[in-house]
Write a protein that holds these residues in place. Structure first.
Motif, mmCIF file in Angstrom:
data_model
loop_
_atom_site.group_PDB
_atom_site.id
_atom_site.type_symbol
_atom_site.label_atom_id
_atom_site.label_comp_id
_atom_site.label_asym_id
_atom_site.label_seq_id
_atom_site.Cartn_x
_atom_site.Cartn_y
_atom_site.Cartn_z
ATOM 1 N N ASP A 291 22.253 -1.103 -33.899
ATOM 2 C CA ASP A 291 21.260 -2.063 -34.692
ATOM 3 C C ASP A 291 21.405 -1.550 -36.071
ATOM 4 O O ASP A 291 21.257 -2.638 -36.929
ATOM 5 C CB ASP A 291 19.876 -1.720 -34.072
ATOM 6 N N MET A 292 21.405 -0.451 -36.392
ATOM 7 C CA MET A 292 21.455 -0.045 -37.895
ATOM 8 C C MET A 292 22.725 -0.912 -38.555
ATOM 9 O O MET A 292 22.654 -1.301 -39.756
ATOM 10 C CB MET A 292 21.355 1.464 -38.008
ATOM 11 N N ALA A 293 23.759 -0.730 -37.906
ATOM 12 C CA ALA A 293 24.835 -1.103 -38.415
ATOM 13 C C ALA A 293 24.798 -2.733 -38.702
ATOM 14 O O ALA A 293 25.350 -3.379 -39.704
ATOM 15 C CB ALA A 293 26.356 -0.830 -37.530
ATOM 16 N N TYR A 294 24.428 -3.509 -37.474
ATOM 17 C CA TYR A 294 24.384 -4.907 -37.663
ATOM 18 C C TYR A 294 22.984 -5.133 -38.729
ATOM 19 O O TYR A 294 23.389 -6.156 -39.597
ATOM 20 C CB TYR A 294 23.593 -5.265 -36.366
ATOM 21 N N TYR A 295 22.094 -4.295 -39.064
ATOM 22 C CA TYR A 295 21.201 -4.703 -40.117
ATOM 23 C C TYR A 295 21.538 -4.559 -41.516
ATOM 24 O O TYR A 295 21.728 -5.419 -42.509
ATOM 25 C CB TYR A 295 19.872 -3.697 -40.010
ATOM 26 N N LEU A 296 22.330 -3.507 -41.440
ATOM 27 C CA LEU A 296 23.107 -3.275 -43.007
ATOM 28 C C LEU A 296 24.333 -4.321 -43.151
ATOM 29 O O LEU A 296 24.577 -4.718 -44.394
ATOM 30 C CB LEU A 296 23.801 -1.612 -42.869
ATOM 31 N N SER A 297 24.853 -4.692 -42.222
ATOM 32 C CA SER A 297 25.781 -5.701 -42.153
ATOM 33 C C SER A 297 25.192 -7.064 -42.839
ATOM 34 O O SER A 297 25.819 -7.773 -43.936
ATOM 35 C CB SER A 297 26.481 -6.249 -41.008
ATOM 36 N N GLY A 298 24.094 -7.396 -42.386
ATOM 37 C CA GLY A 298 23.229 -8.660 -42.819
ATOM 38 C C GLY A 298 22.875 -8.263 -44.074
ATOM 39 O O GLY A 298 22.906 -9.308 -45.232
ATOM 40 N N LYS A 299 22.347 -7.165 -44.465
ATOM 41 C CA LYS A 299 21.848 -6.748 -45.826
ATOM 42 C C LYS A 299 22.843 -6.908 -46.954
ATOM 43 O O LYS A 299 22.543 -7.179 -48.095
ATOM 44 C CB LYS A 299 20.931 -5.690 -45.989
#
Length: 107
Positions: A28-36
């Motif tokens: 989830d953190m990787a997915y969030y950072l990818s979007g940001k």
């Protein structure tokens, strides 16, 4: 440090996600950072539970290829002590997920 032999496995900026087991909070953190950050995420292992994430898979990697992916990443997301050590050695920024729960990472 000398160059790692072989070809570059991924072009452009990317986030390397490495955990030796499926851990939803890390994904989830990787997915969030990818979007940001507007960068794709590359993973080197496959877990059925992680199928919902749109990450690029590089599954056929040995030690040299893994180090090459890590060295050229713009960011490493991991809960792995060893991935964070190599990130430090290669001067690659990292996000230590749950690092406070691993004494080696915490120190």
């Amino acid at each position: 440090m000398s160059e790692i032999p072989g070809r570059r496995l991924a072009q452009g900026d990317y986030i390397l996600l490495y955990v030796p087991y499926y851990k939803r909070s890390v994904y989830d953190m990787a997915y969030y950072l990818s979007g940001k950050l507007g960068m794709p995420v590359i993973v080197t292992q496959f877990f059925l539970k992680a199928c919902r994430y749109p990450f690029r898979k590089h599954l056929d990697v040995g030690p040299w290829e893994f180090l090459e992916l890590l060295r050229n990443a713009r960011l490493v997301v991991s809960g792995s002590f060893h991935a964070l050590v190599f990130s430090t050695l290669f001067h690659v920024p990292f996000w230590a997920v749950n690092g406070d729960k691993d004494n080696r990472i915490n120190n």
